[in-house]
Motif scaffolding. Structure first.
Motif, PDB file in Angstrom:
ATOM      1  N   TYR A 174     -16.043  64.233  32.165  1.00 58.33           N
ATOM      2  CA  TYR A 174     -16.673  63.010  31.640  1.00 58.33           C
ATOM      3  C   TYR A 174     -16.335  62.878  30.154  1.00 58.33           C
ATOM      4  O   TYR A 174     -16.481  63.836  29.387  1.00 58.33           O
ATOM      5  N   PRO A 217     -20.440  64.311  20.610  1.00 60.87           N
ATOM      6  CA  PRO A 217     -21.745  64.901  20.940  1.00 60.87           C
ATOM      7  C   PRO A 217     -21.732  65.694  22.254  1.00 60.87           C
ATOM      8  O   PRO A 217     -22.381  66.729  22.370  1.00 60.87           O
ATOM      9  N   PHE A 262     -22.555  69.608  23.058  1.00 56.36           N
ATOM     10  CA  PHE A 262     -23.493  69.966  24.136  1.00 56.36           C
ATOM     11  C   PHE A 262     -22.886  71.083  25.002  1.00 56.36           C
ATOM     12  O   PHE A 262     -23.554  72.076  25.324  1.00 56.36           O
ATOM     13  N   PRO A 279     -36.531  61.667  14.555  1.00 57.42           N
ATOM     14  CA  PRO A 279     -35.690  60.898  15.478  1.00 57.42           C
ATOM     15  C   PRO A 279     -34.881  59.789  14.801  1.00 57.42           C
ATOM     16  O   PRO A 279     -33.813  59.425  15.291  1.00 57.42           O
ATOM     17  N   ILE A 297     -31.147  60.165  14.224  1.00 55.02           N
ATOM     18  CA  ILE A 297     -30.163  60.083  15.311  1.00 55.02           C
ATOM     19  C   ILE A 297     -29.199  58.915  15.072  1.00 55.02           C
ATOM     20  O   ILE A 297     -28.080  58.923  15.560  1.00 55.02           O
ATOM     21  N   SER A 307     -24.772  59.086  33.088  1.00 53.94           N
ATOM     22  CA  SER A 307     -23.890  59.801  32.157  1.00 53.94           C
ATOM     23  C   SER A 307     -24.591  61.044  31.623  1.00 53.94           C
ATOM     24  O   SER A 307     -24.027  61.781  30.815  1.00 53.94           O
ATOM     25  N   PRO A 356     -26.060  64.728  31.637  1.00 53.21           N
ATOM     26  CA  PRO A 356     -25.868  66.002  32.347  1.00 53.21           C
ATOM     27  C   PRO A 356     -27.146  66.513  33.017  1.00 53.21           C
ATOM     28  O   PRO A 356     -27.074  67.148  34.074  1.00 53.21           O
ATOM     29  N   PHE A 379     -29.398  64.669  34.455  1.00 51.22           N
ATOM     30  CA  PHE A 379     -29.532  63.917  35.711  1.00 51.22           C
ATOM     31  C   PHE A 379     -28.505  64.395  36.732  1.00 51.22           C
ATOM     32  O   PHE A 379     -28.793  64.449  37.927  1.00 51.22           O
ATOM     33  N   HIS A 403     -31.691  66.957  26.529  1.00 55.90           N
ATOM     34  CA  HIS A 403     -31.138  67.966  25.629  1.00 55.90           C
ATOM     35  C   HIS A 403     -30.236  67.344  24.574  1.00 55.90           C
ATOM     36  O   HIS A 403     -29.334  67.991  24.060  1.00 55.90           O
ATOM     37  N   THR A 404     -30.472  66.073  24.286  1.00 50.72           N
ATOM     38  CA  THR A 404     -29.783  65.382  23.193  1.00 50.72           C
ATOM     39  C   THR A 404     -28.249  65.440  23.333  1.00 50.72           C
ATOM     40  O   THR A 404     -27.527  65.612  22.358  1.00 50.72           O
ATOM     41  N   ALA A 405     -27.761  65.265  24.556  1.00 45.19           N
ATOM     42  CA  ALA A 405     -26.306  65.248  24.766  1.00 45.19           C
ATOM     43  C   ALA A 405     -25.691  63.966  24.211  1.00 45.19           C
ATOM     44  O   ALA A 405     -24.515  63.922  23.915  1.00 45.19           O
ATOM     45  N   TYR A 406     -26.495  62.896  24.142  1.00 43.94           N
ATOM     46  CA  TYR A 406     -26.102  61.641  23.491  1.00 43.94           C
ATOM     47  C   TYR A 406     -25.161  60.780  24.345  1.00 43.94           C
ATOM     48  O   TYR A 406     -24.749  59.708  23.921  1.00 43.94           O
ATOM     49  N   ASN A 407     -24.788  61.249  25.551  1.00 41.80           N
ATOM     50  CA  ASN A 407     -23.911  60.432  26.405  1.00 41.80           C
ATOM     51  C   ASN A 407     -24.548  59.080  26.707  1.00 41.80           C
ATOM     52  O   ASN A 407     -23.864  58.070  26.816  1.00 41.80           O
ATOM     53  N   LEU A 415     -24.025  56.418  23.984  1.00 44.74           N
ATOM     54  CA  LEU A 415     -22.634  55.956  23.927  1.00 44.74           C
ATOM     55  C   LEU A 415     -22.268  55.106  25.143  1.00 44.74           C
ATOM     56  O   LEU A 415     -21.400  54.248  25.068  1.00 44.74           O
ATOM     57  N   ALA A 416     -22.937  55.348  26.276  1.00 49.36           N
ATOM     58  CA  ALA A 416     -22.595  54.619  27.506  1.00 49.36           C
ATOM     59  C   ALA A 416     -23.311  53.273  27.604  1.00 49.36           C
ATOM     60  O   ALA A 416     -22.875  52.404  28.359  1.00 49.36           O
ATOM     61  N   THR A 443     -31.138  57.698  22.681  1.00 49.59           N
ATOM     62  CA  THR A 443     -31.530  59.060  22.281  1.00 49.59           C
ATOM     63  C   THR A 443     -32.629  58.992  21.218  1.00 49.59           C
ATOM     64  O   THR A 443     -33.544  59.821  21.206  1.00 49.59           O
ATOM     65  N   GLN A 444     -32.533  57.997  20.345  1.00 46.60           N
ATOM     66  CA  GLN A 444     -33.573  57.836  19.316  1.00 46.60           C
ATOM     67  C   GLN A 444     -34.909  57.455  19.964  1.00 46.60           C
ATOM     68  O   GLN A 444     -35.967  57.994  19.592  1.00 46.60           O
TER      69      GLN A 444
END
Lengths: 124, 235
Positions: A15, A20, A24, A89, A92, B155, B157, B159, B203-207, B210-211, B219-220
């Motif tokens: 993916y 970020p 991860f 937050p 971010i 997107s 991880p 989930f 876990h704040t992957a942030y995908n 971006l998606a 995420t915020q």
């Protein structure tokens, strides 16, 4: 009827989540690396003789030291970034800059340590 | 320009496994990926199945993985993804046919957070609107923009690992109602999202951020909910 919902590790890693997502993944690798290191360290202390010595030789090798230092340092710096954005937050919004800063701290510190480990390994 | 699309194909009546088929056709660089998919279905292979409805980035039905990343096919131009385009279904949901996935687990999670306005108090004396200041409305403005396309959730991880996780889309909607000062069920929703399948699995992957085709700072928003779960205060 339909295909399973399961997402394989290789599919997940393909993916394209950008910077970020890379941090991860490296964070998980770092955590796993430290768990393996501690695990074999404990195992070696229980096993005496040739088996214990062989395990000691693995984690005392300079290649393993480079790997474990990467795991510890990256996990620590990335963990600090995550802790900061969890506490504030609003920060971010600056995720991209935070990740650049993280690499800017990680790369020189790791490079110095790697230089010292390799020089020591080469008997310098 | 000539574009080549490699498309994920799976027909449950025929196939044991999925496979990919490749189609080459002419397209303008300003065409959307959805336009190209419709041309393939109309002119080359009528068996290709995918969802689409409004085709203008509002209904969210054509969320797909395009060149490895979640996007809406109707908001993605050919020039933004190049001449070689790989189109696959979004991850973590069962594939029903070709690019169509079973959205039920996604909507089941969405329903868990009570995605509707709750206020049992009597109406104001004039019997009309529950007025809200512009500042109070602005507090949750971003999270009202969700179109439930599932780009974010699929997107994530966490989930992918378990569809028990509520997912970013459900948490965004929870944020929308929890920070609405006219709503009276914030505590109930906080309890739901503070369980193990909720906030703790982000876990704040942030995908997700971006998606998101609506550019919601997901995420915020989840971070703000995490702070509420710790402090118990909305501000």
């Amino acid at each position: 009827m339909g295909l399973s919902r399961n997402v394989s590790l290789s599919t997940a890693l393909r993916y394209k989540g950008q910077g970020p997502f890379l941090t991860f993944i490296l964070h998980r690798i770092g955590g796993l690396g430290m768990a393996i290191f501690i695990g074999i360290h404990i195992l070696a202390s229980f096993l005496s003789g040739d088996v214990g010595n062989a395990i000691n030789a693995v984690y005392e090798s300079w290649v393993f030291q480079l790997f474990i230092f990467f795991c510890v340092l990256f996990h620590a710096i990335n963990g600090l970034r995550i802790t900061i954005v969890d506490l504030w937050p609003k920060l971010i919004e600056h995720e991209r800059e935070a990740i650049w800063l993280e690499w800017a701290v990680f790369i020189p510190v790791y490079a110095i340590a790697a230089f010292a480990i390799i020089r020591s390994a080469l008997g310098g | 320009m000539e574009v080549t699309l490699k498309i994920f194909r799976y027909n449950p009546e025929v196939d044991q496994k999925f496979h990919y088929e490749t189609y080459t056709l002419e397209a303008e660089e300003t065409d959307r990926v959805l336009d190209v998919l419709e041309r393939i279905k109309g002119q080359k292979d009528g068996t290709l199945s995918f969802r689409r409805s409004c085709a203008h980035g509002v209904c969210g039905s054509d969320a797909l993985r395009i060149n490895g990343r979640n996007m809406l096919a109707c908001k993605t131009l050919v020039r933004d993804v190049g001449e070689k385009i790989t189109v696959e279904p979004i991850l973590g949901l069962k594939v029903i046919k070709d690019l169509i996935v079973d959205m039920e687990p996604f909507f089941d999670n969405y329903k868990k957070i009570l995605p509707y306005f709750i206020n049992e108090s009597p109406l104001p004396a004039d019997g009309k609107e529950r007025l809200q200041s512009a500042e109070a409305r602005a507090r949750f403005d971003e999270t009202t923009k969700c179109i439930l396309c599932a780009c974010c959730t699929t997107s994530c991880p966490s989930f992918w690992a378990s569809d028990d996780y509520l997912g970013p889309a459900a948490l965004v909607t929870a944020h929308r109602f929890i920070f609405d000062d006219r709503d009276e069920a914030a505590a109930e929703r906080m309890q739901i999202i503070s369980e193990t399948s909720g906030l703790a699995r982000c876990h704040t992957a942030y995908n997700c951020t971006l998606a998101c085709p609506r550019e919601i700072p997901i995420t915020q928003a989840i971070g703000e909910l995490k702070m509420v779960s710790v402090t118990g205060k909305l501000d």
